[in-house]
Design a protein around this motif. Structure first.
Motif, mmCIF file in Angstrom:
data_model
loop_
_atom_site.group_PDB
_atom_site.id
_atom_site.type_symbol
_atom_site.label_atom_id
_atom_site.label_comp_id
_atom_site.label_asym_id
_atom_site.label_seq_id
_atom_site.Cartn_x
_atom_site.Cartn_y
_atom_site.Cartn_z
ATOM 1 N N ALA A 191 49.707 -143.487 28.740
ATOM 2 C CA ALA A 191 48.937 -144.732 28.565
ATOM 3 C C ALA A 191 48.768 -144.999 27.072
ATOM 4 C CB ALA A 191 47.589 -144.618 29.261
ATOM 5 N N PRO A 192 49.839 -145.402 26.389
ATOM 6 C CA PRO A 192 49.761 -145.575 24.935
ATOM 7 C C PRO A 192 48.856 -146.713 24.495
ATOM 8 C CG PRO A 192 51.861 -146.379 25.774
ATOM 9 C CD PRO A 192 51.184 -145.679 26.919
ATOM 10 N N VAL A 193 48.692 -147.733 25.349
ATOM 11 C CA VAL A 193 47.839 -148.880 24.960
ATOM 12 C C VAL A 193 46.815 -149.194 26.059
ATOM 13 C CG1 VAL A 193 49.528 -149.913 23.410
ATOM 14 C CG2 VAL A 193 49.616 -150.465 25.846
ATOM 15 N N GLY A 194 46.409 -148.178 26.804
ATOM 16 C CA GLY A 194 45.405 -148.385 27.842
ATOM 17 C C GLY A 194 45.985 -148.508 29.238
ATOM 18 N N LYS A 195 47.065 -149.253 29.409
ATOM 19 C CA LYS A 195 47.688 -149.423 30.708
ATOM 20 C C LYS A 195 48.671 -148.291 30.959
ATOM 21 C CE LYS A 195 50.215 -152.808 33.505
ATOM 22 N NZ LYS A 195 50.736 -154.197 33.566
ATOM 23 N N THR A 196 48.540 -147.649 32.123
ATOM 24 C CA THR A 196 49.426 -146.530 32.449
ATOM 25 C C THR A 196 50.828 -147.036 32.737
ATOM 26 O OG1 THR A 196 47.613 -145.203 33.336
ATOM 27 C CG2 THR A 196 49.837 -144.621 34.040
ATOM 28 N N ARG A 197 51.801 -146.377 32.163
ATOM 29 C CA ARG A 197 53.195 -146.723 32.428
ATOM 30 C C ARG A 197 53.932 -145.472 32.919
ATOM 31 N NH1 ARG A 197 56.565 -146.676 26.702
ATOM 32 N NH2 ARG A 197 55.855 -144.593 26.046
ATOM 33 N N MET A 198 54.963 -145.706 33.706
ATOM 34 C CA MET A 198 55.838 -144.622 34.136
ATOM 35 C C MET A 198 56.986 -144.548 33.124
ATOM 36 S SD MET A 198 57.550 -143.955 37.892
ATOM 37 C CE MET A 198 58.796 -145.244 37.720
ATOM 38 N N HIS A 199 56.832 -143.710 32.116
ATOM 39 C CA HIS A 199 57.791 -143.690 31.014
ATOM 40 C C HIS A 199 58.976 -142.779 31.286
ATOM 41 C CE1 HIS A 199 56.907 -139.626 29.366
ATOM 42 N NE2 HIS A 199 55.717 -139.838 29.892
ATOM 43 N N LYS A 200 58.900 -141.997 32.360
ATOM 44 C CA LYS A 200 59.979 -141.053 32.651
ATOM 45 C C LYS A 200 60.283 -141.073 34.136
ATOM 46 C CE LYS A 200 60.870 -136.043 32.791
ATOM 47 N NZ LYS A 200 60.303 -134.712 32.488
ATOM 48 N N MET A 201 61.570 -141.151 34.479
ATOM 49 C CA MET A 201 62.002 -141.006 35.860
ATOM 50 C C MET A 201 63.390 -140.379 35.854
ATOM 51 S SD MET A 201 62.500 -143.696 39.037
ATOM 52 C CE MET A 201 64.008 -144.394 38.383
ATOM 53 N N ASP A 202 63.438 -139.097 36.133
ATOM 54 C CA ASP A 202 64.705 -138.381 36.269
ATOM 55 C C ASP A 202 64.866 -137.986 37.726
ATOM 56 O OD1 ASP A 202 65.067 -138.527 33.527
ATOM 57 O OD2 ASP A 202 64.096 -136.602 33.163
ATOM 58 N N PHE A 203 66.041 -138.226 38.280
ATOM 59 C CA PHE A 203 66.232 -137.887 39.691
ATOM 60 C C PHE A 203 67.638 -137.365 39.934
ATOM 61 C CE2 PHE A 203 67.224 -142.393 39.219
ATOM 62 C CZ PHE A 203 68.479 -142.484 39.806
ATOM 63 N N TYR A 204 67.732 -136.596 40.987
ATOM 64 C CA TYR A 204 69.012 -136.078 41.456
ATOM 65 C C TYR A 204 68.962 -136.044 42.977
ATOM 66 C CZ TYR A 204 72.761 -132.765 42.531
ATOM 67 O OH TYR A 204 73.873 -132.165 43.062
ATOM 68 N N GLY A 205 69.979 -136.567 43.624
ATOM 69 C CA GLY A 205 69.972 -136.586 45.069
ATOM 70 C C GLY A 205 69.078 -137.685 45.627
ATOM 71 N N PRO A 206 68.781 -137.631 46.927
ATOM 72 C CA PRO A 206 68.078 -138.733 47.593
ATOM 73 C C PRO A 206 66.558 -138.698 47.433
ATOM 74 C CG PRO A 206 68.644 -137.059 49.189
ATOM 75 C CD PRO A 206 69.212 -136.595 47.882
ATOM 76 N N LEU A 207 66.092 -138.803 46.202
ATOM 77 C CA LEU A 207 64.673 -138.990 45.928
ATOM 78 C C LEU A 207 64.535 -140.132 44.923
ATOM 79 C CD1 LEU A 207 63.126 -135.394 45.624
ATOM 80 C CD2 LEU A 207 62.411 -137.184 47.202
ATOM 81 N N ARG A 208 63.685 -141.092 45.237
ATOM 82 C CA ARG A 208 63.546 -142.267 44.394
ATOM 83 C C ARG A 208 62.083 -142.727 44.403
ATOM 84 N NH1 ARG A 208 68.083 -140.851 43.891
ATOM 85 N NH2 ARG A 208 70.010 -142.087 43.717
ATOM 86 N N VAL A 209 61.803 -143.772 43.633
ATOM 87 C CA VAL A 209 60.514 -144.444 43.703
ATOM 88 C C VAL A 209 60.771 -145.944 43.731
ATOM 89 C CG1 VAL A 209 59.280 -142.632 42.442
ATOM 90 C CG2 VAL A 209 60.213 -144.588 41.200
ATOM 91 N N GLN A 210 59.848 -146.666 44.374
ATOM 92 C CA GLN A 210 59.847 -148.108 44.205
ATOM 93 C C GLN A 210 59.294 -148.422 42.816
ATOM 94 O OE1 GLN A 210 57.642 -149.920 47.391
ATOM 95 N NE2 GLN A 210 59.354 -149.839 48.823
ATOM 96 N N ARG A 211 59.430 -149.655 42.396
ATOM 97 C CA ARG A 211 58.891 -150.023 41.090
ATOM 98 C C ARG A 211 57.378 -149.804 41.096
ATOM 99 N NH1 ARG A 211 56.112 -154.725 41.102
ATOM 100 N NH2 ARG A 211 56.385 -156.149 42.870
ATOM 101 N N PRO A 212 56.796 -149.495 39.954
ATOM 102 C CA PRO A 212 55.338 -149.318 39.890
ATOM 103 C C PRO A 212 54.601 -150.609 40.253
ATOM 104 C CG PRO A 212 56.400 -148.420 37.938
ATOM 105 C CD PRO A 212 57.443 -149.202 38.674
ATOM 106 N N PHE A 213 53.447 -150.444 40.887
ATOM 107 C CA PHE A 213 52.576 -151.570 41.218
ATOM 108 C C PHE A 213 51.271 -151.420 40.438
ATOM 109 C CE2 PHE A 213 55.249 -150.872 44.961
ATOM 110 C CZ PHE A 213 55.769 -152.144 45.170
ATOM 111 N N TYR A 214 50.628 -152.565 40.160
ATOM 112 C CA TYR A 214 49.390 -152.548 39.386
ATOM 113 C C TYR A 214 48.312 -153.401 40.059
ATOM 114 C CZ TYR A 214 51.991 -150.265 35.672
ATOM 115 O OH TYR A 214 52.743 -149.363 34.941
#
Length: 294
Positions: A33-56
């Motif tokens: 949270a560099p400016v107050g709002k939390t961000r997902m700054h890292k997403m590393d994946f291998y194989g069938p694991l994913r995330v949907q886009r972040p929601f706020y």
């Protein structure tokens, strides 16, 4: 023309795989949270694991849905989920559907799911849907939470053994469930549960008493523990039919447990506990993930 014995062997060969079967998948997420709002700054994946886009839906809080497209674990699956929350970050993580551990089909090869949460002076809410353990599964579920500094955390876990509504009880196979929580390296909760199909513990009075669904919610990060324990006990019936809830406080942790036969009742009760705890522990009013309404 195959003899009956040869035919049975051929069918068996077609339906099983080797003992070395291993399908790995991993997902590593980092939040800051560099400016107050939390961000997902890292997403590393291998194989069938994913995330949907972040929601706020709450403005600065990052809601994330973890996706496992296959829908469940089969023999040899090895899932690894790593979550890191940095200073002042606030992430809420859930899943869009129940997890599943299917019948083992590969010489008793174990299905594994490992979740590691590292929370540094941050707030994190780990609220997945329940995990269904099919008859004949050979699974390991391992969740480790490492809290540091002024970290605040609420986490939930529900597990369902077999599918009794379909007359498919958990009569064979084995499941191991581990849950550990540390604060600055100090162990606050260390649990390990091993069950096999038709295990005497399933019926024992000091254990499951015939129940097929168990759930745990833990909360850390508030000094108002005694007051919250009283509120939770008033809101959650100790016993309702064949369902039991209990609320305890130990080593700075609030622990809510469910034991019964209804995964929906477990989710309702533990989510109610989350709604009561969130304002004091996290410092915000309840904001259920939108996926819970579908």
């Amino acid at each position: 023309m195959l003899l009956p014995e040869e035919g049975a062997a051929a069918v068996t060969t077609q339906l099983t795989f080797g003992s070395q079967r291993h399908w790995a998948a991993s997902l590593a997420l980092g939040f800051d949270a560099p400016v107050g709002k939390t961000r997902m700054h890292k997403m590393d994946f291998y194989g069938p694991l994913r995330v949907q886009r972040p929601f706020y839906p709450e403005g600065d809080v990052c809601h994330v849905y973890l996706l496992h497209p296959p829908g469940g674990l089969v023999s040899g699956d090895d899932l690894s989920i790593q979550i890191e929350c940095g200073d002042n970050a606030h992430a809420l993580l859930t899943t869009p559907s129940a997890g599943k551990i299917y019948h083992a089909d590969s010489c008793d090869v174990i299905q594994k799911q490992q979740v590691n949460l590292c929370i540094d002076n941050a707030r994190c809410e780990w609220l997945p849907m329940e995990t269904l353990v099919f008859d004949g599964a050979h699974g390991v579920l391992d969740t480790c939470i490492n809290l540091h500094g002024n970290a605040k955390f609420i986490g939930m876990d529900v597990i369902c053994l077999g599918r009794p509504a379909s007359d498919l009880p958990f009569s064979q196979g084995k499941i191991e469930q581990r849950l550990s929580l540390y604060h600055d390296g100090r162990p606050l909760l260390l649990e390990r549960q091993k069950l096999a199909g038709n295990d005497p513990l399933m019926l024992a009075m000091p254990a499951f008493q015939g129940a097929t669904v168990s759930g745990t919610l833990v909360a850390y990060g508030t000094d108002a523990r005694e007051t919250l324990v009283e509120q939770l006990r008033a809101a959650l019936p100790e016993r309702e039919g064949s369902d039991w809830f209990s609320v305890t406080e130990r080593l700075d942790l609030i622990i809510v447990r469910y034991l019964g036969h209804d995964s929906e009742q477990a989710q309702r009760g533990l989510r109610l506990a989350w709604q009561i705890l969130r304002p004091e522990v996290i410092g915000l009013p309840p904001c259920p993930p939108r996926i819970w309404a579908t």
